[in-house]
Motif scaffolding. Sequence first.
Motif, PDB file in Angstrom:
ATOM      1  N   SER A   1       0.873  -1.182  -0.057  1.00 59.48           N
ATOM      2  CA  SER A   1      -0.017  -0.042   0.101  1.00 59.48           C
ATOM      3  C   SER A   1       0.911   1.132   0.024  1.00 59.48           C
ATOM      4  CB  SER A   1      -0.784  -0.105   1.122  1.00 59.48           C
ATOM      5  OG  SER A   1      -1.795  -1.166   1.185  1.00 59.48           O
ATOM      6  N   TRP A   2       1.934   1.209   0.803  1.00 61.00           N
ATOM      7  CA  TRP A   2       2.882   2.377   0.870  1.00 61.00           C
ATOM      8  C   TRP A   2       3.382   2.675  -0.604  1.00 61.00           C
ATOM      9  CZ3 TRP A   2       8.182   2.407  -0.654  1.00 61.00           C
ATOM     10  CH2 TRP A   2       8.677   3.374  -0.335  1.00 61.00           C
ATOM     11  N   TRP A   3       3.767   1.263  -1.379  1.00 59.75           N
ATOM     12  CA  TRP A   3       4.466   1.872  -2.536  1.00 59.75           C
ATOM     13  C   TRP A   3       3.463   2.219  -3.637  1.00 59.75           C
ATOM     14  CZ3 TRP A   3       8.799   2.456  -5.008  1.00 59.75           C
ATOM     15  CH2 TRP A   3       8.991   1.923  -6.454  1.00 59.75           C
ATOM     16  N   LYS A   4       2.341   1.842  -3.606  1.00 62.15           N
ATOM     17  CA  LYS A   4       1.283   2.230  -4.430  1.00 62.15           C
ATOM     18  C   LYS A   4       0.794   3.860  -4.172  1.00 62.15           C
ATOM     19  CE  LYS A   4      -3.378   1.168  -6.378  1.00 62.15           C
ATOM     20  NZ  LYS A   4      -3.004   0.965  -7.533  1.00 62.15           N
ATOM     21  N   GLU A   5       0.954   4.161  -2.818  1.00 64.66           N
ATOM     22  CA  GLU A   5       0.719   5.653  -2.489  1.00 64.66           C
ATOM     23  C   GLU A   5       1.861   6.492  -2.858  1.00 64.66           C
ATOM     24  OE1 GLU A   5      -0.358   5.462   1.495  1.00 64.66           O
ATOM     25  OE2 GLU A   5      -2.113   4.400   1.263  1.00 64.66           O
ATOM     26  N   THR A   6       3.079   5.984  -3.198  1.00 62.95           N
ATOM     27  CA  THR A   6       3.836   6.931  -3.502  1.00 62.95           C
ATOM     28  C   THR A   6       3.922   7.443  -5.068  1.00 62.95           C
ATOM     29  OG1 THR A   6       5.644   5.095  -4.239  1.00 62.95           O
ATOM     30  CG2 THR A   6       5.791   5.689  -2.098  1.00 62.95           C
ATOM     31  N   CYS A   7       3.274   6.591  -5.967  1.00 63.31           N
ATOM     32  CA  CYS A   7       3.077   6.502  -7.324  1.00 63.31           C
ATOM     33  C   CYS A   7       4.503   6.521  -8.050  1.00 63.31           C
ATOM     34  CB  CYS A   7       2.366   7.828  -7.640  1.00 63.31           C
ATOM     35  SG  CYS A   7       0.761   8.073  -7.017  1.00 63.31           S
ATOM     36  N   LEU A   8       5.541   6.122  -7.372  1.00 61.87           N
ATOM     37  CA  LEU A   8       6.974   6.063  -8.216  1.00 61.87           C
ATOM     38  C   LEU A   8       6.714   5.331  -9.433  1.00 61.87           C
ATOM     39  CD1 LEU A   8       9.192   6.173  -5.069  1.00 61.87           C
ATOM     40  CD2 LEU A   8       9.055   7.847  -6.906  1.00 61.87           C
ATOM     41  N   SER A   9       6.111   4.136  -9.170  1.00 63.49           N
ATOM     42  CA  SER A   9       6.198   3.158 -10.261  1.00 63.49           C
ATOM     43  C   SER A   9       5.531   3.591 -11.586  1.00 63.49           C
ATOM     44  CB  SER A   9       5.498   1.815  -9.899  1.00 63.49           C
ATOM     45  OG  SER A   9       4.195   1.899  -9.609  1.00 63.49           O
TER      46      SER A   9
END
Length: 562
Positions: free
Chosen positions: A257-265
Amino acid sequence: MTKTTPDDAHVDVLCRRSGNYQPSPWNHHCLLSIDSKYAKEDKVITRDLLKNKVKKMLDVEKESCLEQLELIDDLQKLGVSYHFELKINNILMDFHQKIVWECNNEDDIQITALEFRLLRQHGFNVSEDIFDVTIDKIKGNTFKSDDVKSIITLYEASYLSTKSDTKLREVIRPFALQQIRKFVESHHDYDDTYNTEMAIHALEMPYHWRMRRLETRWYIDAYEKKRDMNVVLIDFAKIDFNILQTSHQEDLKYVSSWWKETCLSKQLPFVRDRIVENYFWTVGLICEPQFGYIRRIMTIINALVTTIDDIYDIYGTLEELELFTAMVEKWDVNRLDDLPEYMRLCFLILFNEINSIGCDILKHKNIDVIPFLKKSWADLCNTYLVEAKWYKRGYKPGVEEYMQNAWISISAPTMLIHFYCIFSDQISIQILESLSQHRQNVVRCSATVLRLANDLGTSQEELARGDVLKSVQCYMHETGASEEKARAHVHQLISETWDEMNYEAKTARSSSLLPRGFVEAAMNLARMSQCMYQFGDGHGFPDKAKTVDRVMALLVNPIPLD
């Protein structure tokens, strides 16, 4: 090709390299939907009842020392020794203080080798001289034993060697290796499935080098084939594995969830979208249930390392990379507009996350570690920049020059200084400074194994896309050796580095200021690297290098209970 930023508007387009990385094999919503029945209270009650039975096994005085040592070894390999750490340490301390084994005949090998390995694993000082009688027999060609179990134990013990243990490396290990190979090649007794599997497994990679949690999953299946298998022990190991897996699943949902929220990908589609693999690393680093916060923070660190590594390795121009490096060194968010547009979000997330970690540590441990953490990122980016310059200019470093930069650019020093800060109850400025100045040898050893394992597993893919030479190619260029000989040389360097790391672990118990848990984590990072790159680039191409199967076994699928 990419759109230009206002900073380089005079250029129509820039040619950007590609890592040719595939999308993540994992779906975020599927990860969130994982549900385990082993999180329920009745399962925990059942586990605790079994735990009490196993505790009584440890408390009861055994008929033989060998039985007690083998029980400890099984608890460790089955992944449940963390429940009994104090008790096991006290038992081993008694062994170390009261018993001095001398291996006078072949019947003593199992107990002597097992005691040696367990004591050294737990940081006790034990001399290789206890094998002198065995060594004399091996040299005189009078050693006679067809007990493959003892030979495997002897072989595994040899991997606890330090640089000064020449007899373990030069006599015992080659002899045991030869005997195990003979057993595997000639053995057709399928009634002895357990010893056959243990032999093949040892030949593939020694236990001391293996990622602990993955080894637990393998050994649970292997242990069931053991003729004297203990039913209570295997039942306890299975249900404990499944209960601990539920903790790991909650961690995984959080970091996904953290990774998705960063929008980095989304903002940086060229980077490796590998949040599950980044979490998998942390399970290898420290897997026990009480360390969920550490795993979550370390996953964030790993994800940021992966992202920034890809910016330097495959996408950024030299001018852009110099700007990013300067920004990390200055650690000034007010100068965000100095960066190309695509770099801004990445730096801002790095800035916010590291400051947030530092803030939590200041609140709970009353020490400001942010200067040390941000320096570790500046050091990392500077080594990335060196490699980018080498590549852009076609420079071919020698092995020594390459490794002086590469053991830092592999990111282990950055990871481990963060680990120290969040793991340690009391943070020492003295230790922080030594970590920050790259003066802790156990960190250098861990980083070296990680770098060399990474080079063996990834160099072909990275060279194909265009990258600086790795250790294998540096050695080939420097010496004129074939690739086969160069790879053998790198394998030998890994083995020699493990000897150094074993020495650090042995001295940590008595003379080092480093917490024992930190030293173990540094060794676990090395173990995890040999797991991740065992069959290729398990981080960049997880579907091709067994990482997907391993994640499924450890983090998704529970062990069926009878």
